[in-house]
Write an enzyme that holds these catalytic residues in place. Structure first.
Site, PDB file in Angstrom:
ATOM      1  N   CYS A   1       0.820  -1.209   0.000  1.00 60.53           N
ATOM      2  CA  CYS A   1       0.000   0.000   0.000  1.00 60.53           C
ATOM      3  C   CYS A   1       0.856   1.263   0.000  1.00 60.53           C
ATOM      4  CB  CYS A   1      -0.952   0.008   1.190  1.00 60.53           C
ATOM      5  SG  CYS A   1      -0.127  -0.103   2.790  1.00 60.53           S
TER       6      CYS A   1
ATOM      7  N   GLY B   1     -14.168   6.326  19.891  1.00 59.71           N
ATOM      8  CA  GLY B   1     -13.523   6.841  18.682  1.00 59.71           C
ATOM      9  C   GLY B   1     -12.605   5.837  18.017  1.00 59.71           C
TER      10      GLY B   1
ATOM     11  N   GLY C   1     -11.600   6.081  14.173  1.00 57.87           N
ATOM     12  CA  GLY C   1     -10.656   7.090  13.681  1.00 57.87           C
ATOM     13  C   GLY C   1      -9.261   6.517  13.538  1.00 57.87           C
ATOM     14  N   LYS C   2      -8.340   7.341  13.020  1.00 61.78           N
ATOM     15  CA  LYS C   2      -6.984   6.860  12.741  1.00 61.78           C
ATOM     16  C   LYS C   2      -6.250   6.447  14.019  1.00 61.78           C
ATOM     17  CE  LYS C   2      -2.712   8.069  10.328  1.00 61.78           C
ATOM     18  NZ  LYS C   2      -1.980   9.099   9.538  1.00 61.78           N
TER      19      LYS C   2
END
Length: 390
Positions: free
Chosen positions: A50, A191, A194-195
């Site tokens: 990637c 959360g 999220g990243k």
């Protein structure tokens, strides 16, 4: 024989460009076979992840620039991309620089997360794919073997892959240290989609944390994760206070402009008296700072982990220096093997010269046909050889 690498990676290209040059395994096979069968190169390995696409090649062509140009055009035509779009993103390495680049890629030094382990497996897989379709020969068989071995040495002799620098990894480690892997301890993540929250969750899953509660506004986002890791419990975000008393560690990493947890709401729902750790990874902050005043509660914010990250970055830079020494030694050894391999091809001719002429005449001929520097090097080498055989 020349060795080269044409590279597009996170260092030169945004994700949408890298995506254009992504190859699945079947496409890899087709590309390298066509490159070798059409005589563009003699050997070829294609590494595709990637974050990078690396075309590694060896060529007997005397015009290395023509070979590089041919591969770049072949890449562009294979993926149906205009060359002008790709040209500014290419990095090209030849000979020692190419060998060094492969060694650095294999050990994770060139990765987005320095020292990560996954790339070594991807390099192995790319090499094995190339071997399976007969697109490697002696030179690449030795080169990739040495690069993989060198990466393993760096992994065992340095701390490069063991020093965390990401905030998400630090937070996960802090949570695991706090619960000491007790079976009845619970970690809540607000959360996790999220990243940073995702990184925390991934690290906790890899360490097989016993019980994790994740809040979500969309149950589909974690459906597959919950199937894979049955110790994850998914709840609606609005239910977070209902489950707060169960949690020993609460990690919040959202982009919310408001607090995800306030002191009054948390304190009202606490029933069990126990030590708790709150970790706030958001900017602006998610967790009301006054929660740290609640009895037996500790609060870490992102500044705490940023400090750790900076300290570990300094440690990692020292480990990079050690890794570079190991890489340089490995590259030197491969280049010596390469030079000697070519020399061994003339061994019959050399043996005949030594048979037909005295050693003195041969040495005088070397003296008369060498520069001062070459002669000094020859004398040092022959003197060491004499010592070895005495």
């Amino acid at each position: 024989m020349s060795i080269g690498i044409i590279s597009i990676s996170h260092k030169t290209a945004p994700v949408h460009i890298r995506a254009l040059l992504s190859f699945n395994q079947e496409e890899q096979r087709d590309f390298i076979k066509e490159a070798v069968d059409s005589k563009i190169v003699d050997e070829c390995v294609l590494i595709s992840t990637c974050n990078r696409t690396e075309v590694c090649f060896s060529s007997k062509s005397e015009n290395i620039n023509y070979t590089i140009d041919s591969i770049q055009k072949f890449l562009a035509s294979t993926k149906n991309i205009e060359m002008k779009i790709l040209m500014k993103h290419f990095r090209v390495f030849t000979d020692r620089a190419a060998i060094t680049h492969l060694f650095r890629v294999a050990c994770g030094i060139d990765s987005m997360v320095i020292g990560e382990d996954e790339i070594l497996g991807q390099v192995k897989q790319a090499f094995n794919t190339s071997k399976e379709v007969n697109c490697t020969s002696t030179i690449f068989n030795v080169l990739f073997r040495e690069a993989i071995t060198n990466a393993k040495i760096i992994k065992t002799q340095t701390l490069l892959s063991k020093i965390p620098v990401s905030i998400g990894t630090f937070a996960a480690n802090a949570a695991l240290d706090f619960i000491e892997k007790s079976e009845d301890k619970v970690i809540m993540i607000i959360g996790a989609s999220g990243k940073i929250g995702g990184t925390v969750l991934k690290n906790l899953c890899n360490c097989k944390a016993n019980k994790i509660i994740v809040t979500t506004r969309n149950h589909n986002s974690f459906k597959d994760t919950c199937i894979k890791y049955p110790f994850i419990e998914m709840i609606n975000y609005e239910e977070r206070y209902k489950f707060i008393d169960r949690a020993d560690v609460v990690i919040s990493a959202t982009s919310s402009p408001h607090y995800t947890l306030t002191k009054e709401e948390v304190e009202e729902r606490f029933i069990t008296l126990k030590d708790r750790l709150f970790i706030d990874l958001a900017v602006p902050t998610d967790i009301d700072g006054r929660i740290s005043t609640i009895e037996n509660s500790t609060l870490y914010n992102i500044d705490y982990f940023n400090k750790l990250s900076k300290e570990n970055n300094a440690r990692k830079l020292k480990e990079l220096e050690a890794a570079d020494i190991i890489i340089n030694d490995g590259v030197d050894n491969f280049e010596k093997w390469l030079i000697f391999r070519e020399f061994m091809g003339d061994m019959d001719k050399i043996s005949k010269v030594f048979k037909d002429h005295s050693i003195e005449n041969i040495i005088y001929s070397i003296r008369d046909n060498s520069s001062k520097e070459e002669l000094e090097t020859f004398i040092k080498c022959i003197s060491r050889a004499v010592e070895d055989f005495q």
